[in-house]
Design a protein around this motif. Sequence first.
Motif, PDB file in Angstrom:
ATOM      1  N   GLU A 386       0.806  -1.227   0.000  1.00 38.60           N
ATOM      2  CA  GLU A 386       0.000   0.000   0.000  1.00 38.60           C
ATOM      3  C   GLU A 386       0.846   1.287   0.000  1.00 38.60           C
ATOM      4  N   PRO A 387       1.922   1.378   0.796  1.00 35.64           N
ATOM      5  CA  PRO A 387       2.656   2.647   0.835  1.00 35.64           C
ATOM      6  C   PRO A 387       3.313   3.042  -0.483  1.00 35.64           C
ATOM      7  N   VAL A 388       3.581   2.082  -1.370  1.00 31.35           N
ATOM      8  CA  VAL A 388       4.323   2.409  -2.593  1.00 31.35           C
ATOM      9  C   VAL A 388       3.434   2.457  -3.842  1.00 31.35           C
ATOM     10  N   LEU A 389       2.172   2.057  -3.723  1.00 32.54           N
ATOM     11  CA  LEU A 389       1.291   2.032  -4.882  1.00 32.54           C
ATOM     12  C   LEU A 389       0.291   3.190  -4.837  1.00 32.54           C
ATOM     13  N   ALA A 390       0.231   3.935  -5.937  1.00 33.41           N
ATOM     14  CA  ALA A 390      -0.774   4.996  -6.034  1.00 33.41           C
ATOM     15  C   ALA A 390      -2.160   4.386  -6.176  1.00 33.41           C
ATOM     16  N   GLU A 391      -2.246   3.327  -6.989  1.00 36.59           N
ATOM     17  CA  GLU A 391      -3.495   2.604  -7.199  1.00 36.59           C
ATOM     18  C   GLU A 391      -3.144   1.132  -7.409  1.00 36.59           C
ATOM     19  N   VAL A 392      -4.136   0.275  -7.323  1.00 35.61           N
ATOM     20  CA  VAL A 392      -3.905  -1.148  -7.542  1.00 35.61           C
ATOM     21  C   VAL A 392      -5.021  -1.722  -8.406  1.00 35.61           C
ATOM     22  N   ASP A 419     -11.461   4.244  -3.861  1.00 41.69           N
ATOM     23  CA  ASP A 419     -11.085   5.049  -5.023  1.00 41.69           C
ATOM     24  C   ASP A 419      -9.730   4.659  -5.604  1.00 41.69           C
ATOM     25  N   ARG A 420      -8.943   3.856  -4.902  1.00 42.69           N
ATOM     26  CA  ARG A 420      -7.612   3.457  -5.400  1.00 42.69           C
ATOM     27  C   ARG A 420      -7.600   2.027  -5.928  1.00 42.69           C
ATOM     28  N   VAL A 421      -8.749   1.363  -5.923  1.00 40.68           N
ATOM     29  CA  VAL A 421      -8.802  -0.055  -6.299  1.00 40.68           C
ATOM     30  C   VAL A 421      -9.638  -0.241  -7.553  1.00 40.68           C
ATOM     31  N   HIS A 422      -9.083  -1.010  -8.498  1.00 39.85           N
ATOM     32  CA  HIS A 422      -9.803  -1.386  -9.714  1.00 39.85           C
ATOM     33  C   HIS A 422      -9.802  -2.909  -9.797  1.00 39.85           C
ATOM     34  N   THR A 423     -10.850  -3.473 -10.363  1.00 43.49           N
ATOM     35  CA  THR A 423     -10.944  -4.932 -10.496  1.00 43.49           C
ATOM     36  C   THR A 423     -11.120  -5.301 -11.964  1.00 43.49           C
ATOM     37  N   VAL A 424     -10.178  -6.104 -12.473  1.00 45.24           N
ATOM     38  CA  VAL A 424     -10.226  -6.549 -13.866  1.00 45.24           C
ATOM     39  C   VAL A 424      -9.879  -8.029 -13.894  1.00 45.24           C
ATOM     40  N   GLU A 425     -10.777  -8.847 -14.366  1.00 43.52           N
ATOM     41  CA  GLU A 425     -10.594 -10.291 -14.301  1.00 43.52           C
ATOM     42  C   GLU A 425      -9.442 -10.775 -15.196  1.00 43.52           C
ATOM     43  N   ARG A 426      -9.380 -10.280 -16.420  1.00 41.88           N
ATOM     44  CA  ARG A 426      -8.384 -10.752 -17.380  1.00 41.88           C
ATOM     45  C   ARG A 426      -7.084  -9.970 -17.234  1.00 41.88           C
TER      46      ARG A 426
END
Length: 467
Positions: A386-392, A419-426
């Motif tokens: 978490e401390p090094v990632l702007a988003e995941v 707001d910092r998390v995205h979910t993409v299956e592929r």
Amino acid sequence: MSAREQGTGRSGGSDHLRRQAEKEARTAADEVYQAILARAPEHDIDPTLDRVRAVCELLGDPQKAYRTIHLTGTNGKTSTSRMVERLLREHGLRTGRFTSPHLSRVNERIAIDGEPISDERFVEVWQDVAPYVHLVDQGSIEKGEPRLSFFEVFTVMAFAAFADTPIDVAVIEVGLGGTWDSTNVVDGEVAIITPISLDHERYLGHTLVEIASEKSGIIKDGATVVIAQQTEDVEGVLLAVAAERGARVLREGVDIAVGERQVAVGGQLITLQALGGTYTEIFLPLHGEFQAHNALLALTAVEAFLTGGRALDPGVVEVAFADVDSPGRLEVVRSSPTIIVDGAHNPAGIEALVAGLEEAFELTRLVGVVGVMADKDPEGMLAALEPVLAEVVITRASTSRALDAEDLADIAIDIFGEDRVHTVERLNDALDLAVARAESEVERGSGVLVTGSILLVAEARRLLGRP
């Protein structure tokens, strides 16, 4: 037709035949691999060495035809194995290296003189051992017991391939644990134990002491054991087993140490205080402090193996380390933006990765692509990232063992915020989104990190065109 045209025609014909033969060999190797995959998976431990021993005895005990260095630990085994092998080879020895898992093709697990065996050789080795594997399978089934597992078959294949070459020394990485790992039919003259932390608890135990007890099983009577820096409890277990077996102990922080380190272009300059003396300003083309510690273990093990502990030729050591690689470990696979892959798959591995990132890369905005296996510690891994990632961007590897992306995303939201998390299956779509998000707010210094699973990293490397 001119002589030149005739020559070109002959050359084109031979190239076509060669490509056809390579295609046929690859198809045959893939068929063998798929057949072996139908067996019990490599992470499914059955606490017995009987099946592997039985096949080896039928083959004439190929694992006794050469000397062996045996490695276990939680993190750093494959990188250290690659360093040990390269040092031995630079000293003129023919080497065999058995590591797992693989990143691109299964042949990578069995390497001769640093090169994976060919598809053709892979099939030949299987054909050599298959009658004996089937014989032991049959006997096991008649007793109501399982056939050889996936990993047991590959272990036998490696031993046979090495003996048939023949090699001088094998560098053998355990698959899981130590005592009951199928590789533990070897008598390693030198054992290396890399840092031990919590991982594979379902199979190895739920405390560091239990895990250390399992991994200490590779220490053989009268051998030398090189031990990385460990917690006090773990070190106590390892020292007790070593004393019981009359093994010579070489400990990081007591007998050996990493000296000065300096970040350099493409890697680092390191000073290693090994058993035979101090080796200064060695260029190691790998990132991360943990790789310097892996190098120390490898160098000390090779000193003990080759000379009993006397210094090696510094020039030979420098050449060997300068040629080391470790695919999938803080590996830059693309630039603009920088895409880094790392196979860290437990909290301790992620912590080492983060330290390496902060030390070696000047990235102003880093977006993660993360997928983990269902039996891992996703909370611990994501908290360390978490401390090094702007988003995941949360995704999953294409295996039934992978944690569902939606479930992992729920954990990530608790740690990163929605707001910092995205979910993409592929994974390919996840990579595209991560690149777009990395470049969305900065013109320079953006990057993408793919991590959480070796299988995920392997898929990412393939998608990004890495062999």
